[in-house]
Design a protein around this motif. Structure first.
Motif, PDB file in Angstrom:
ATOM      1  N   GLU A  22       0.803  -1.223   0.000  1.00  0.00           N
ATOM      2  CA  GLU A  22       0.000   0.000   0.000  1.00  0.00           C
ATOM      3  C   GLU A  22       0.834   1.271   0.000  1.00  0.00           C
ATOM      4  N   ARG A  23       2.150   1.153   0.061  1.00  0.00           N
ATOM      5  CA  ARG A  23       3.004   2.338   0.053  1.00  0.00           C
ATOM      6  C   ARG A  23       4.272   2.041  -0.743  1.00  0.00           C
ATOM      7  N   ALA A  24       4.851   3.092  -1.284  1.00  0.00           N
ATOM      8  CA  ALA A  24       6.090   2.961  -2.048  1.00  0.00           C
ATOM      9  C   ALA A  24       7.231   3.541  -1.229  1.00  0.00           C
ATOM     10  N   GLN A  25       8.320   2.784  -1.126  1.00  0.00           N
ATOM     11  CA  GLN A  25       9.528   3.301  -0.485  1.00  0.00           C
ATOM     12  C   GLN A  25      10.696   2.394  -0.819  1.00  0.00           C
ATOM     13  N   ILE A  26      11.877   2.977  -0.730  1.00  0.00           N
ATOM     14  CA  ILE A  26      13.112   2.217  -0.868  1.00  0.00           C
ATOM     15  C   ILE A  26      13.990   2.579   0.321  1.00  0.00           C
ATOM     16  N   SER A  27      14.624   1.580   0.898  1.00  0.00           N
ATOM     17  CA  SER A  27      15.490   1.791   2.052  1.00  0.00           C
ATOM     18  C   SER A  27      16.895   1.330   1.718  1.00  0.00           C
ATOM     19  N   ILE A  28      17.869   2.125   2.141  1.00  0.00           N
ATOM     20  CA  ILE A  28      19.280   1.792   1.986  1.00  0.00           C
ATOM     21  C   ILE A  28      19.888   1.826   3.379  1.00  0.00           C
ATOM     22  N   LEU A  29      20.465   0.697   3.801  1.00  0.00           N
ATOM     23  CA  LEU A  29      21.096   0.617   5.108  1.00  0.00           C
ATOM     24  C   LEU A  29      22.564   0.267   4.934  1.00  0.00           C
ATOM     25  N   HIS A  30      23.425   1.047   5.596  1.00  0.00           N
ATOM     26  CA  HIS A  30      24.849   0.753   5.581  1.00  0.00           C
ATOM     27  C   HIS A  30      25.494   1.390   6.798  1.00  0.00           C
ATOM     28  N   ALA A  31      26.344   0.623   7.448  1.00  0.00           N
ATOM     29  CA  ALA A  31      26.959   1.070   8.704  1.00  0.00           C
ATOM     30  C   ALA A  31      25.818   1.540   9.618  1.00  0.00           C
ATOM     31  N   ASP A  32      25.893   2.720  10.147  1.00  0.00           N
ATOM     32  CA  ASP A  32      24.806   3.223  10.981  1.00  0.00           C
ATOM     33  C   ASP A  32      23.902   4.191  10.225  1.00  0.00           C
ATOM     34  N   ALA A  33      24.050   4.246   8.914  1.00  0.00           N
ATOM     35  CA  ALA A  33      23.204   5.122   8.101  1.00  0.00           C
ATOM     36  C   ALA A  33      21.989   4.348   7.613  1.00  0.00           C
ATOM     37  N   HIS A  34      20.842   4.989   7.659  1.00  0.00           N
ATOM     38  CA  HIS A  34      19.605   4.407   7.157  1.00  0.00           C
ATOM     39  C   HIS A  34      18.902   5.501   6.357  1.00  0.00           C
ATOM     40  N   VAL A  35      18.840   5.328   5.045  1.00  0.00           N
ATOM     41  CA  VAL A  35      18.235   6.307   4.161  1.00  0.00           C
ATOM     42  C   VAL A  35      16.941   5.710   3.614  1.00  0.00           C
ATOM     43  N   VAL A  36      15.853   6.447   3.747  1.00  0.00           N
ATOM     44  CA  VAL A  36      14.562   6.009   3.225  1.00  0.00           C
ATOM     45  C   VAL A  36      14.080   7.057   2.236  1.00  0.00           C
ATOM     46  N   ILE A  37      13.693   6.608   1.048  1.00  0.00           N
ATOM     47  CA  ILE A  37      13.155   7.499   0.031  1.00  0.00           C
ATOM     48  C   ILE A  37      11.710   7.084  -0.215  1.00  0.00           C
ATOM     49  N   THR A  38      10.804   8.045  -0.086  1.00  0.00           N
ATOM     50  CA  THR A  38       9.385   7.795  -0.328  1.00  0.00           C
ATOM     51  C   THR A  38       8.800   8.959  -1.121  1.00  0.00           C
ATOM     52  N   PRO A  39       7.667   8.749  -1.770  1.00  0.00           N
ATOM     53  CA  PRO A  39       6.963   9.884  -2.353  1.00  0.00           C
ATOM     54  C   PRO A  39       6.492  10.821  -1.236  1.00  0.00           C
ATOM     55  N   THR A  40       6.077  12.018  -1.621  1.00  0.00           N
ATOM     56  CA  THR A  40       5.601  12.963  -0.622  1.00  0.00           C
ATOM     57  C   THR A  40       4.449  12.372   0.187  1.00  0.00           C
ATOM     58  N   ASN A  41       3.608  11.605  -0.448  1.00  0.00           N
ATOM     59  CA  ASN A  41       2.570  10.827   0.234  1.00  0.00           C
ATOM     60  C   ASN A  41       2.733   9.387  -0.261  1.00  0.00           C
ATOM     61  N   PRO A  42       3.359   8.522   0.549  1.00  0.00           N
ATOM     62  CA  PRO A  42       3.710   7.172   0.080  1.00  0.00           C
ATOM     63  C   PRO A  42       2.540   6.318  -0.392  1.00  0.00           C
ATOM     64  N   THR A  43       1.323   6.639   0.036  1.00  0.00           N
ATOM     65  CA  THR A  43       0.179   5.826  -0.388  1.00  0.00           C
ATOM     66  C   THR A  43      -0.587   6.435  -1.557  1.00  0.00           C
ATOM     67  N   VAL A  44      -0.357   7.723  -1.849  1.00  0.00           N
ATOM     68  CA  VAL A  44      -1.026   8.397  -2.961  1.00  0.00           C
ATOM     69  C   VAL A  44      -0.007   9.290  -3.686  1.00  0.00           C
ATOM     70  N   PRO A  45       0.912   8.684  -4.454  1.00  0.00           N
ATOM     71  CA  PRO A  45       1.930   9.482  -5.133  1.00  0.00           C
ATOM     72  C   PRO A  45       1.329  10.409  -6.195  1.00  0.00           C
ATOM     73  N   THR A  46       1.989  11.537  -6.386  1.00  0.00           N
ATOM     74  CA  THR A  46       1.571  12.507  -7.397  1.00  0.00           C
ATOM     75  C   THR A  46       2.363  12.283  -8.680  1.00  0.00           C
ATOM     76  N   ALA A  47       1.996  13.007  -9.733  1.00  0.00           N
ATOM     77  CA  ALA A  47       2.750  12.950 -10.991  1.00  0.00           C
ATOM     78  C   ALA A  47       4.185  13.427 -10.755  1.00  0.00           C
ATOM     79  N   ALA A  48       4.378  14.410  -9.877  1.00  0.00           N
ATOM     80  CA  ALA A  48       5.730  14.880  -9.554  1.00  0.00           C
ATOM     81  C   ALA A  48       6.526  13.769  -8.864  1.00  0.00           C
ATOM     82  N   ASP A  49       5.877  12.971  -8.013  1.00  0.00           N
ATOM     83  CA  ASP A  49       6.550  11.842  -7.365  1.00  0.00           C
ATOM     84  C   ASP A  49       6.976  10.797  -8.391  1.00  0.00           C
ATOM     85  N   VAL A  50       6.136  10.567  -9.381  1.00  0.00           N
ATOM     86  CA  VAL A  50       6.473   9.611 -10.441  1.00  0.00           C
ATOM     87  C   VAL A  50       7.697  10.113 -11.208  1.00  0.00           C
ATOM     88  N   ARG A  51       7.723  11.411 -11.531  1.00  0.00           N
ATOM     89  CA  ARG A  51       8.883  11.977 -12.233  1.00  0.00           C
ATOM     90  C   ARG A  51      10.140  11.845 -11.382  1.00  0.00           C
TER      91      ARG A  51
END
Length: 102
Positions: free
Chosen positions: A39-68
């Motif tokens: 129900e939501r879009a996200q990608i997670s990158i974990l390395h050492a003690d860093a945790h980066v999460v990238i999601t659309p502005t609204n992970p459950t209802v992405p906009t056209a800008a999120d798609v771009r």
């Protein structure tokens, strides 16, 4: 020995917003996680003690800008992968042709 590490820097200049930079120099210990069909879009990158999460502005209802933005990330990561592969091949070729490498 591995040269892998992750770090964050914060630069604060008078009269300017802070600039935060996260640098990842991963090895085989890096984890990249992204699942499909939820129900939501996200990608997670974990390395050492860093945790980066990238999601659309609204992970459950992405906009056209999120798609771009997602397409821009995908295109940039494809270029990055091709460059890493190219530079690796160049380094291998140089090592193979260096007589002092034996």
């Amino acid at each position: 020995m591995s040269d892998a590490y992750s770090y964050t820097t914060i630069a604060v200049e008078p009269g300017q917003a802070p600039r935060i930079t996260v640098s990842l120099r991963p090895d085989g210990q890096m984890t990249v996680w992204c699942s499909a069909g939820h129900e939501r879009a996200q990608i997670s990158i974990l390395h050492a003690d860093a945790h980066v999460v990238i999601t659309p502005t609204n992970p459950t209802v992405p906009t056209a800008a999120d798609v771009r933005a997602a397409r821009m990330l995908a295109d940039s990561f494809a270029v990055y992968a091709a460059e890493v592969e190219r530079l690796h091949a160049v380094a291998l070729q140089a090592a193979e042709s260096d007589p002092s490498a034996d």
